[in-house]
Scaffold this motif. Sequence first.
Motif, PDB file in Angstrom:
ATOM      1  N   VAL A 119      -7.005   2.949   8.163  1.00  0.00           N
ATOM      2  CA  VAL A 119      -5.968   3.917   7.788  1.00  0.00           C
ATOM      3  C   VAL A 119      -4.646   3.504   8.434  1.00  0.00           C
ATOM      4  CG1 VAL A 119      -7.555   5.860   7.499  1.00  0.00           C
ATOM      5  CG2 VAL A 119      -6.598   5.416   9.744  1.00  0.00           C
ATOM      6  N   LEU A 120      -3.557   3.913   7.801  1.00  0.00           N
ATOM      7  CA  LEU A 120      -2.219   3.651   8.350  1.00  0.00           C
ATOM      8  C   LEU A 120      -1.662   4.979   8.831  1.00  0.00           C
ATOM      9  CD1 LEU A 120      -0.971   1.389   5.416  1.00  0.00           C
ATOM     10  CD2 LEU A 120      -1.930   0.642   7.601  1.00  0.00           C
ATOM     11  N   ALA A 153       4.317   2.303  10.653  1.00  0.00           N
ATOM     12  CA  ALA A 153       2.889   2.626  10.451  1.00  0.00           C
ATOM     13  C   ALA A 153       2.015   1.819  11.418  1.00  0.00           C
ATOM     14  CB  ALA A 153       2.495   2.309   9.015  1.00  0.00           C
ATOM     15  N   VAL A 154       1.001   2.500  11.951  1.00  0.00           N
ATOM     16  CA  VAL A 154       0.047   1.823  12.861  1.00  0.00           C
ATOM     17  C   VAL A 154      -1.330   1.838  12.198  1.00  0.00           C
ATOM     18  CG1 VAL A 154      -0.965   1.826  15.174  1.00  0.00           C
ATOM     19  CG2 VAL A 154       1.344   2.726  14.818  1.00  0.00           C
ATOM     20  N   SER A 155      -1.963   0.635  12.177  1.00  0.00           N
ATOM     21  CA  SER A 155      -3.268   0.538  11.501  1.00  0.00           C
ATOM     22  C   SER A 155      -4.412   0.839  12.483  1.00  0.00           C
ATOM     23  CB  SER A 155      -3.391  -0.865  10.918  1.00  0.00           C
ATOM     24  OG  SER A 155      -4.715  -1.277  10.945  1.00  0.00           O
ATOM     25  N   HIS A 156      -5.414   1.603  12.000  1.00  0.00           N
ATOM     26  CA  HIS A 156      -6.616   1.885  12.795  1.00  0.00           C
ATOM     27  C   HIS A 156      -7.829   1.648  11.907  1.00  0.00           C
ATOM     28  CE1 HIS A 156      -4.118   4.066  15.724  1.00  0.00           C
ATOM     29  NE2 HIS A 156      -3.566   4.684  14.695  1.00  0.00           N
ATOM     30  N   ARG A 208       0.830  -1.204   0.000  1.00  0.00           N
ATOM     31  CA  ARG A 208       0.000   0.000   0.000  1.00  0.00           C
ATOM     32  C   ARG A 208       0.867   1.257   0.000  1.00  0.00           C
ATOM     33  NH1 ARG A 208      -3.777   0.842  -1.942  1.00  0.00           N
ATOM     34  NH2 ARG A 208      -5.277  -0.451  -0.826  1.00  0.00           N
ATOM     35  N   LEU A 209       1.893   1.290   0.882  1.00  0.00           N
ATOM     36  CA  LEU A 209       2.724   2.499   0.992  1.00  0.00           C
ATOM     37  C   LEU A 209       3.531   2.717  -0.279  1.00  0.00           C
ATOM     38  CD1 LEU A 209       3.925   2.344   4.720  1.00  0.00           C
ATOM     39  CD2 LEU A 209       2.059   3.659   3.735  1.00  0.00           C
ATOM     40  N   VAL A 223      -2.530   7.209   5.650  1.00  0.00           N
ATOM     41  CA  VAL A 223      -2.742   6.702   4.293  1.00  0.00           C
ATOM     42  C   VAL A 223      -3.996   5.827   4.357  1.00  0.00           C
ATOM     43  CG1 VAL A 223      -1.842   5.147   2.511  1.00  0.00           C
ATOM     44  CG2 VAL A 223      -0.306   6.744   3.693  1.00  0.00           C
ATOM     45  N   VAL A 224      -4.929   6.009   3.388  1.00  0.00           N
ATOM     46  CA  VAL A 224      -6.147   5.180   3.377  1.00  0.00           C
ATOM     47  C   VAL A 224      -5.755   3.786   2.867  1.00  0.00           C
ATOM     48  CG1 VAL A 224      -8.493   4.953   2.499  1.00  0.00           C
ATOM     49  CG2 VAL A 224      -7.541   7.229   2.893  1.00  0.00           C
TER      50      VAL A 224
END
Length: 480
Positions: free
Chosen positions: A420-421, A346-349, A324-325, A369-370
């Motif tokens: 999101v990241l 990066a932390v995912s939520h 993704r990134l 980032v979506v």
Amino acid sequence: MSRPRSTNNFLLFCVATAIAALLTYLLWHFSPNLNALLSERMGAHPDPNTIINVLKLILIGVVAYLLVRALNSLIFGLTFRLRSGFAAPTLVRNVFTIIAFTIFFLIAFNSYFPDVNLGALFTTSAIFGVIFGLALQDTLGNFFSGISLQADRPFQVGDVITVGVQRHTGVVEGITWRAIKIRTFTNHVVIINNSTAAKEPIEVGPRENLNARIVYFNTLYADSPAKTIHVVREAVREADNVSQRVTPIVRIRNLGDNGVEYEVKYWLDDYAKYNDTDALVRQRIWYAFRRAGLNFAFPTRTLHVERKPKPGVLEGDGGAIIERLAAVDIFAPLSADETGVLAQAAVSHVFAPGETVIRAGEPGSSMFVVHNGRVRVQINENGRPRTVATLNEGDFFGEMALFTGEPRTANVIAMEETEVLEIGHAAMKTVFDTNPDLVESLSFIMAERRQGLAAQTDPSSAPTESAGILSAIKRFFGLA
Ligand code: CMP
């Protein structure tokens, strides 16, 4: 071939009328002869005239009864149905029959036996009154309760009702002067006295009404609520007998011990079939779960053994995050290793539809980032929210506050279930240190977005020129 019941009744009525008419004619025509015959055989006692009058009274009674029946059918069966669309209640018809017949009979009785005072007979006999009252206590109770039920009309034939603490449930088949008759869903007939029904609570599911039902189910905590709600709603709305007029509602009713507990509320075309429909709805949910990879929760104890992740190694979804990134345009110049470092940080939520990810005016030290889903960027214009942009998978936001240290310029709200990241200040500084060109491409995008915002609001003091933004970022991150 069997004839319908109404035809049989009509034929029976015609035959009885013909016989009654014939007997009446015979009795009236031959009454002088009968009088002479009785006088000759029995003498003066008992009076032959009295015997003949009693016979006449009986015949008049029969004729009066047939007449009242005919009137009853005409008034309530035909006229009432034509005017109000449904047949008059049995109780009303019976009351009419009794009153009309009594009036006819009393008139006839008075004309044949004028010396007998019927009124006095009824009113002066106290003992008769007591006996009558005691004997008819229950019957009268039912009768008057029936009348009040008819007057209230809380339910009609065809409605589904549940009566009393014993919760007798079924379809109303009839309401008579004595009782309510319901047919249960096991095809039994339950008779409930009117007086009992009048004292008990009655739950009514009217026939011409969109009655709702609720079915419960649960899922594992790992299953997404937004997905579950969508999948179940679509599965249920297509089930037979579920009304197309109202969309079923699926909602979380509890976060239980064993899973997330939901209820689905839906409206029925034919409420009398709710057992079948409930079962069908549960079945549809099962199949929909199977197809969507959702799981029913059941009493389980899950032991999670948590291992500390090794530094530099991404757990679980790591590959997808790197991918993704790498696909985000501003990170395109990064090497695979640098993207890996960024992904590591990066932390995912996950956000539910409608949840706010970023609030305007708040401080912020990270960008997003979506990863999955969609968000909208919203500003307040004269107190009203206005959407300035929609960002999809692979787009980023939150960079303005992160790169300049200023407060967030807009609200960012999840439009659907969105993952999101989040990338923090430290990770971005590392990236900038090794890729100074990145700052430049970012400043272009930020300038574009600032111009978009400035077009909606007052041009702020913040720079909208990319050169100005570039130097602001450099200052903020302490870059040369
Ligand atoms: P930030 O100010 O940190 O928080 C709100 C974010 O909304 C902002 O960063 C940008 O990432 C994003 N944003 C603001 N305006 C626009 C726009 N016109 N188009 C796309 N994104 C925007």
